[in-house]
Scaffold this active site. Structure first.
Site, short mmCIF file in Angstrom:
data_model
loop_
_atom_site.label_atom_id
_atom_site.label_comp_id
_atom_site.label_asym_id
_atom_site.label_seq_id
_atom_site.Cartn_x
_atom_site.Cartn_y
_atom_site.Cartn_z
N GLN A 183 24.77 17.11 -16.52
CA GLN A 183 25.09 16.71 -17.89
C GLN A 183 23.87 16.43 -18.75
O GLN A 183 22.89 15.84 -18.28
CB GLN A 183 25.95 15.45 -17.87
CG GLN A 183 27.30 15.69 -17.26
CD GLN A 183 28.05 14.41 -16.95
OE1 GLN A 183 28.80 14.39 -16.00
NE2 GLN A 183 27.87 13.36 -17.73
N GLY A 216 27.49 10.18 -36.39
CA GLY A 216 27.07 10.22 -34.99
C GLY A 216 26.64 11.61 -34.54
O GLY A 216 26.58 12.56 -35.33
N CYS A 275 33.69 15.94 -22.46
CA CYS A 275 32.86 17.13 -22.65
C CYS A 275 32.68 17.96 -21.36
O CYS A 275 32.50 19.18 -21.44
CB CYS A 275 31.51 16.76 -23.23
SG CYS A 275 30.77 15.28 -22.56
N HIS A 290 25.95 21.05 -21.33
CA HIS A 290 26.37 20.67 -19.97
C HIS A 290 26.49 21.93 -19.11
O HIS A 290 26.94 22.98 -19.58
CB HIS A 290 27.74 20.02 -20.00
CG HIS A 290 27.76 18.61 -20.48
ND1 HIS A 290 26.63 17.91 -20.79
CD2 HIS A 290 28.80 17.75 -20.66
CE1 HIS A 290 26.97 16.69 -21.18
NE2 HIS A 290 28.28 16.57 -21.11
N ASN A 334 27.85 20.56 -25.16
CA ASN A 334 28.73 19.39 -25.09
C ASN A 334 29.09 18.83 -26.46
O ASN A 334 30.12 18.18 -26.62
CB ASN A 334 28.07 18.27 -24.25
CG ASN A 334 26.66 17.98 -24.69
OD1 ASN A 334 25.77 18.83 -24.52
ND2 ASN A 334 26.42 16.81 -25.23
N ARG A 362 43.39 9.53 -23.79
CA ARG A 362 43.47 10.75 -22.97
C ARG A 362 44.49 10.65 -21.84
O ARG A 362 44.96 11.67 -21.35
CB ARG A 362 42.09 11.09 -22.40
CG ARG A 362 41.13 11.62 -23.45
CD ARG A 362 39.77 11.87 -22.85
NE ARG A 362 38.80 12.21 -23.88
CZ ARG A 362 37.51 11.94 -23.80
NH1 ARG A 362 37.01 11.32 -22.72
NH2 ARG A 362 36.70 12.28 -24.77
N VAL A 396 28.23 13.73 -32.53
CA VAL A 396 29.32 14.71 -32.67
C VAL A 396 29.65 14.92 -34.14
O VAL A 396 29.86 16.06 -34.59
CB VAL A 396 30.58 14.23 -31.89
CG1 VAL A 396 31.71 15.22 -32.07
CG2 VAL A 396 30.26 14.03 -30.40
N ARG A 402 27.32 -0.18 -41.36
CA ARG A 402 25.86 0.09 -41.35
C ARG A 402 25.51 1.34 -42.15
O ARG A 402 24.44 1.45 -42.72
CB ARG A 402 25.37 0.31 -39.91
CG ARG A 402 25.44 -0.87 -39.01
CD ARG A 402 24.97 -0.51 -37.59
NE ARG A 402 25.87 0.40 -36.88
CZ ARG A 402 26.92 0.00 -36.16
NH1 ARG A 402 27.21 -1.27 -36.05
NH2 ARG A 402 27.68 0.89 -35.53
N SER A 403 26.41 2.32 -42.15
CA SER A 403 26.11 3.62 -42.79
C SER A 403 26.71 3.76 -44.17
O SER A 403 26.49 4.79 -44.84
CB SER A 403 26.64 4.76 -41.91
OG SER A 403 26.10 4.67 -40.62
N SER A 452 22.67 14.18 -24.63
CA SER A 452 23.37 13.94 -25.89
C SER A 452 24.84 13.61 -25.67
O SER A 452 25.52 13.21 -26.61
CB SER A 452 23.22 15.12 -26.84
OG SER A 452 23.77 16.28 -26.27
N1 LIG Z 1 28.25 13.30 -27.42
C1 LIG Z 1 29.08 14.07 -26.75
O1 LIG Z 1 28.68 15.09 -26.16
C2 LIG Z 1 30.55 13.74 -26.68
C3 LIG Z 1 31.40 14.66 -26.07
C4 LIG Z 1 32.76 14.37 -25.94
C5 LIG Z 1 33.24 13.18 -26.45
N2 LIG Z 1 32.40 12.29 -27.04
C6 LIG Z 1 32.99 11.06 -27.59
O2 LIG Z 1 32.98 11.20 -29.03
C7 LIG Z 1 32.79 9.91 -29.62
C8 LIG Z 1 31.54 9.97 -30.53
O3 LIG Z 1 30.42 10.27 -29.71
P1 LIG Z 1 28.94 10.46 -30.29
O4 LIG Z 1 28.20 11.04 -29.17
O5 LIG Z 1 28.98 11.14 -31.61
O6 LIG Z 1 28.50 8.91 -30.50
P2 LIG Z 1 27.36 8.34 -31.47
O7 LIG Z 1 26.29 9.31 -31.71
O8 LIG Z 1 27.01 7.01 -30.89
O9 LIG Z 1 28.15 8.11 -32.86
C9 LIG Z 1 29.18 7.14 -32.99
C10 LIG Z 1 29.80 7.22 -34.37
O10 LIG Z 1 30.83 6.19 -34.44
C11 LIG Z 1 30.52 5.32 -35.55
N3 LIG Z 1 30.87 3.94 -35.21
C12 LIG Z 1 30.40 3.20 -34.18
N4 LIG Z 1 30.95 1.96 -34.23
C13 LIG Z 1 31.75 1.93 -35.33
C14 LIG Z 1 32.56 0.94 -35.92
N5 LIG Z 1 32.68 -0.30 -35.42
N6 LIG Z 1 33.27 1.26 -37.05
C15 LIG Z 1 33.16 2.49 -37.59
N7 LIG Z 1 32.40 3.49 -37.07
C16 LIG Z 1 31.71 3.20 -35.95
C17 LIG Z 1 29.03 5.43 -35.76
O11 LIG Z 1 28.72 5.03 -37.08
P3 LIG Z 1 27.27 4.42 -37.45
O12 LIG Z 1 26.32 5.61 -37.48
O13 LIG Z 1 27.51 3.82 -38.77
O14 LIG Z 1 26.92 3.44 -36.38
C18 LIG Z 1 28.83 6.94 -35.52
O15 LIG Z 1 29.23 7.65 -36.66
C19 LIG Z 1 32.68 8.91 -28.45
O16 LIG Z 1 33.95 8.37 -28.19
C20 LIG Z 1 32.23 9.78 -27.31
O17 LIG Z 1 32.59 9.25 -26.05
C21 LIG Z 1 31.06 12.55 -27.19
#
Ligand SMILES: NC(=O)c1ccc[n+]([C@@H]2O[C@H](COP(=O)([O-])OP(=O)(O)OC[C@H]3O[C@@H](n4cnc5c(N)ncnc54)[C@H](OP(=O)(O)O)[C@@H]3O)[C@@H](O)[C@H]2O)c1
Length: 357
Positions: A165, A18, A138, A263, A336, A108, A20, A45-46, A168
């Site tokens: 915000q 993903g 974030c 952010h 973020n 949290r 992060v 999927r991955s 991403s």
């Molecule tokens: N983006 C930010 O700035 C940020 C900041 C703070 C917190 N967060 C939190 O951090 C987490 C990840 O965020 P992200 O932005 O990286 O999201 P993202 O880009 O959508 O990535 C999600 C990740 O989770 C995996 N995933 C999704 N469904 C799954 C399942 N059923 N089983 C196993 N793996 C699964 C995905 O794998 P695939 O690629 O195989 O689908 C991918 O590796 C979230 O909870 C988000 O709220 C994000």
């Protein structure tokens, strides 16, 4: 194929593919290497994809019990997954004695799960009855090192903030939809007539409730009572928890802006003690994880374009309120995906690894 090394605790990165996860893998190659085996895990999927970690091609495993075979006490799993995945799988992993660092909103608010930003309350990592440590949202993570340093000096009594915000924060889907929208509106005079950006972008707003290109969207999260968004309530609650100020009055408005990463926040913090701007700048300048850039006469203040790709929170525009000598106003930006997510999770994982060293 699992990034195996003989010494050091194992690290499982769940959600490695993903937004992060991608940043966290880069950081593992850049920081002091404390890890032995590194497992990369994502959805089915991955599975089978290979990603580079520590300059080695490493295969991504599907999230199943088998992905954690051989891991046990002293090892760490970082969950960078949607909250429902963390809720389902974190207990499976902690049952093996592996400590989970969870980046989602799943735990949290759980009183048995510490919510940690190492620069502010790193000591809290050690008390984790469920074997899980949560890392904040974030927006909270981006401002809390600066706010915590000011609180330690002047005693925070009231907080009001607005976020600006980046896309991403909504993961890969968020930045991809903004890039698509920007390409649709580039080089046009869109934005001059009512509704023309909406017409150009059409229904493709992705995770946002309105077009983000050439726009500002005053919404983030789900609807809660009295018109508040879940994200706004989360920032309030997390700030109270991390600073150990359960009654702190917090006013917060979360806003999405057409920035890909980084952010920003405008913050008004009121304190028990009177504040002087030069001293407050010294406090911020000395705070771990904070960089002060505050010379408006020279046109110097931080922007998300400066913060993206960097570790610290960047603070500027530090002013004592015109009508209240106990209140300070400032602007803060942070990446973020780094301090807001991957860096904070990595710092916590390293603290836990250090316990077993
Ligand atoms: N983006 C930010 O700035 C940020 C900041 C703070 C917190 N967060 C939190 O951090 C987490 C990840 O965020 P992200 O932005 O990286 O999201 P993202 O880009 O959508 O990535 C999600 C990740 O989770 C995996 N995933 C999704 N469904 C799954 C399942 N059923 N089983 C196993 N793996 C699964 C995905 O794998 P695939 O690629 O195989 O689908 C991918 O590796 C979230 O909870 C988000 O709220 C994000």
């Amino acid at each position: 194929m699992t990034g195996a090394r003989s010494s050091g605790p194992a690290l499982a990165v769940v959600g490695a593919t993903g937004a992060v996860g991608t940043v966290l893998l880069q950081m593992l190659s850049q920081r002091a290497d404390v890890w032995g085996d590194i497992r990369l895990v994502a959805s089915a999927r991955s599975a089978g994809r290979t990603l580079a970690v520590r300059a080695e091609k490493t295969e991504v495993l599907a999230l199943t019990e088998d992905a954690f075979d051989g891991l046990g006490p002293g090892d760490v799993a970082v969950f960078l997954t949607p909250a429902e995945v963390s809720v389902r799988w974190a207990p499976v992993v902690t049952a093996r004695g592996v400590v989970v660092v969870d980046q989602s909103a799943a735990f949290r608010e759980d009183p048995e799960v510490p919510l940690v930003v190492p620069e502010v309350n790193g000591h809290a990592v050690r008390t984790r009855p469920r074997g899980i440590v949560a890392t904040p949202d974030c927006v909270t993570a981006g401002m809390i090192a600066a706010l915590g340093a000011l609180h330690a000096e002047y005693s925070l009594s009231e907080l009001a903030l607005s976020s600006y915000q980046a896309a991403s924060a909504a993961g890969r889907a968020g930045s991809e939809v903004l890039r698509r929208q920007l390409s649709l509106v580039a080089g046009t005079s869109l934005g001059e007539q009512p509704g023309d950006v909406r017409r150009a972008v059409g229904e493709d707003t992705g995770p946002f409730p309105a077009p983000l290109a050439l726009n500002v969207v005053p919404w983030s999260g789900e609807l809660r009572e009295d018109g508040w968004s879940s994200h706004e309530l989360a920032v309030r609650q997390e700030t109270r928890r991390i600073l150990d100020l359960p009654e702190l009055p917090v006013a917060v408005t979360c806003v999405q802006v057409p920035v890909v990463t980084g952010h920003s926040l405008t913050v008004r913090a009121r304190f028990e003690n009177e504040v002087a701007a030069p001293h407050a700048r010294q406090v911020l300048d000395a705070a771990p994880g904070v960089v002060l850039v505050d010379d408006p006469a020279a046109g110097e203040f931080p922007t998300p374009a400066d913060a993206a790709g960097t570790d610290p929170a960047w603070v500027g525009r530090v002013r004592v309120s015109l009508d209240d000598r106990h209140a300070l106003e400032f602007f803060v930006c942070a990446d973020n995906l780094r301090k807001g997510a991957a860096l904070n999770a990595t710092q916590i994982a390293e603290l836990i690894a250090g316990e077993f060293a």
